[in-house]
Design a protein around this motif. Structure first.
Motif, PDB file in Angstrom:
ATOM      1  N   SER A  90       0.804  -1.227   0.000  1.00 56.24           N
ATOM      2  CA  SER A  90       0.000   0.000   0.000  1.00 56.24           C
ATOM      3  C   SER A  90       0.834   1.273   0.000  1.00 56.24           C
ATOM      4  CB  SER A  90      -0.980   0.010   1.183  1.00 56.24           C
ATOM      5  OG  SER A  90      -0.281  -0.042   2.416  1.00 56.24           O
ATOM      6  N   ASN A 125       4.767   3.376  -4.330  1.00 58.09           N
ATOM      7  CA  ASN A 125       4.200   4.331  -5.276  1.00 58.09           C
ATOM      8  C   ASN A 125       4.674   4.128  -6.707  1.00 58.09           C
ATOM      9  OD1 ASN A 125       6.789   5.376  -4.990  1.00 58.09           O
ATOM     10  ND2 ASN A 125       6.129   6.933  -3.552  1.00 58.09           N
ATOM     11  N   SER A 133      -2.180  -0.422  -5.216  1.00 59.86           N
ATOM     12  CA  SER A 133      -2.886   0.710  -5.820  1.00 59.86           C
ATOM     13  C   SER A 133      -3.467   0.232  -7.150  1.00 59.86           C
ATOM     14  CB  SER A 133      -1.912   1.867  -6.063  1.00 59.86           C
ATOM     15  OG  SER A 133      -0.955   1.496  -7.053  1.00 59.86           O
ATOM     16  N   ASP A 134      -4.359   1.030  -7.717  1.00 63.41           N
ATOM     17  CA  ASP A 134      -4.925   0.674  -9.022  1.00 63.41           C
ATOM     18  C   ASP A 134      -3.823   0.522 -10.062  1.00 63.41           C
ATOM     19  OD1 ASP A 134      -7.474   0.701  -7.990  1.00 63.41           O
ATOM     20  OD2 ASP A 134      -7.922   2.732  -8.683  1.00 63.41           O
ATOM     21  N   ARG A 135      -2.817   1.378  -9.987  1.00 62.74           N
ATOM     22  CA  ARG A 135      -1.713   1.334 -10.940  1.00 62.74           C
ATOM     23  C   ARG A 135      -0.923   0.024 -10.826  1.00 62.74           C
ATOM     24  NH1 ARG A 135       2.410   6.135 -12.286  1.00 62.74           N
ATOM     25  NH2 ARG A 135       3.953   4.907 -13.386  1.00 62.74           N
ATOM     26  N   LYS A 189      -1.998  -2.807  -9.412  1.00 61.92           N
ATOM     27  CA  LYS A 189      -2.912  -3.909  -9.760  1.00 61.92           C
ATOM     28  C   LYS A 189      -2.965  -4.057 -11.282  1.00 61.92           C
ATOM     29  CE  LYS A 189      -6.453  -6.809  -9.060  1.00 61.92           C
ATOM     30  NZ  LYS A 189      -6.505  -7.564 -10.293  1.00 61.92           N
ATOM     31  N   ARG A 190      -3.018  -2.938 -11.982  1.00 65.03           N
ATOM     32  CA  ARG A 190      -3.053  -2.968 -13.449  1.00 65.03           C
ATOM     33  C   ARG A 190      -1.771  -3.597 -14.009  1.00 65.03           C
ATOM     34  NH1 ARG A 190      -4.775  -1.193 -18.329  1.00 65.03           N
ATOM     35  NH2 ARG A 190      -3.414   0.149 -19.562  1.00 65.03           N
ATOM     36  N   ASP A 194      -2.174  -7.183 -13.694  1.00 60.90           N
ATOM     37  CA  ASP A 194      -3.198  -7.638 -14.647  1.00 60.90           C
ATOM     38  C   ASP A 194      -2.627  -7.739 -16.057  1.00 60.90           C
ATOM     39  OD1 ASP A 194      -5.196  -7.797 -12.718  1.00 60.90           O
ATOM     40  OD2 ASP A 194      -6.010  -5.811 -13.163  1.00 60.90           O
ATOM     41  N   PRO A 217      -6.703  -6.388  -3.117  1.00 59.63           N
ATOM     42  CA  PRO A 217      -6.561  -4.932  -3.041  1.00 59.63           C
ATOM     43  C   PRO A 217      -6.707  -4.397  -1.598  1.00 59.63           C
ATOM     44  CG  PRO A 217      -8.505  -5.539  -4.316  1.00 59.63           C
ATOM     45  CD  PRO A 217      -7.808  -6.799  -3.945  1.00 59.63           C
ATOM     46  N   GLU A 218      -7.367  -5.158  -0.751  1.00 58.00           N
ATOM     47  CA  GLU A 218      -7.495  -4.743   0.647  1.00 58.00           C
ATOM     48  C   GLU A 218      -6.175  -4.941   1.371  1.00 58.00           C
ATOM     49  OE1 GLU A 218     -10.350  -3.395   1.912  1.00 58.00           O
ATOM     50  OE2 GLU A 218     -11.076  -3.535  -0.146  1.00 58.00           O
TER      51      GLU A 218
END
Length: 111
Positions: A51, A54, A84-86, A88-89, A92, A104-105
């Motif tokens: 988390s 960055n 973060s969404d970034r 995680k992407r 993916d 994500p938690e």
């Protein structure tokens, strides 16, 4: 560019680490140095809290792939939490989200 890796919780069969900063070609060796000894324990669940990360490039992905393989070979489990969404992407796009346990938690944990 810096990175910190702190063990925040440790039991006989589970270790939780908090990683903060940037994971790139400069910091990846330090991350690997801190996490590799954990991955050789039989069998261990490693929960990595990302988390506070960055930025991560392909070198960082390589660290987690190696960690995943090492832990799995010893019958353990790797869980990445707090992405973060970034980030995680990134997992993916590479297809790693399909084979790694990514939550994500921040809490995470294996029951």
């Amino acid at each position: 560019m810096n990175i910190t890796v702190n063990i925040t919780e440790q039991t006989e069969d589970q270790v939780r680490v908090a990683i903060a900063g940037e994971i790139d070609a400069f910091t990846a060796p330090k991350l690997r140095e801190k996490l590799d000894p954990i991955s050789t324990k039989d069998p261990i669940t490693l929960i990595a809290d990302l988390s506070q990360v960055n930025y991560m490039d392909s070198t960082g992905i390589g660290v987690f792939v190696g960690l995943f393989k090492g832990i799995k070979a010893n019958g353990g489990h790797l869980q990445l939490v707090g992405l973060s969404d970034r980030l995680k992407r990134l997992f993916d796009i590479t297809g790693l989200a399909d084979i790694m346990d990514i939550n994500p938690e921040v809490k995470g944990g294996v029951e």
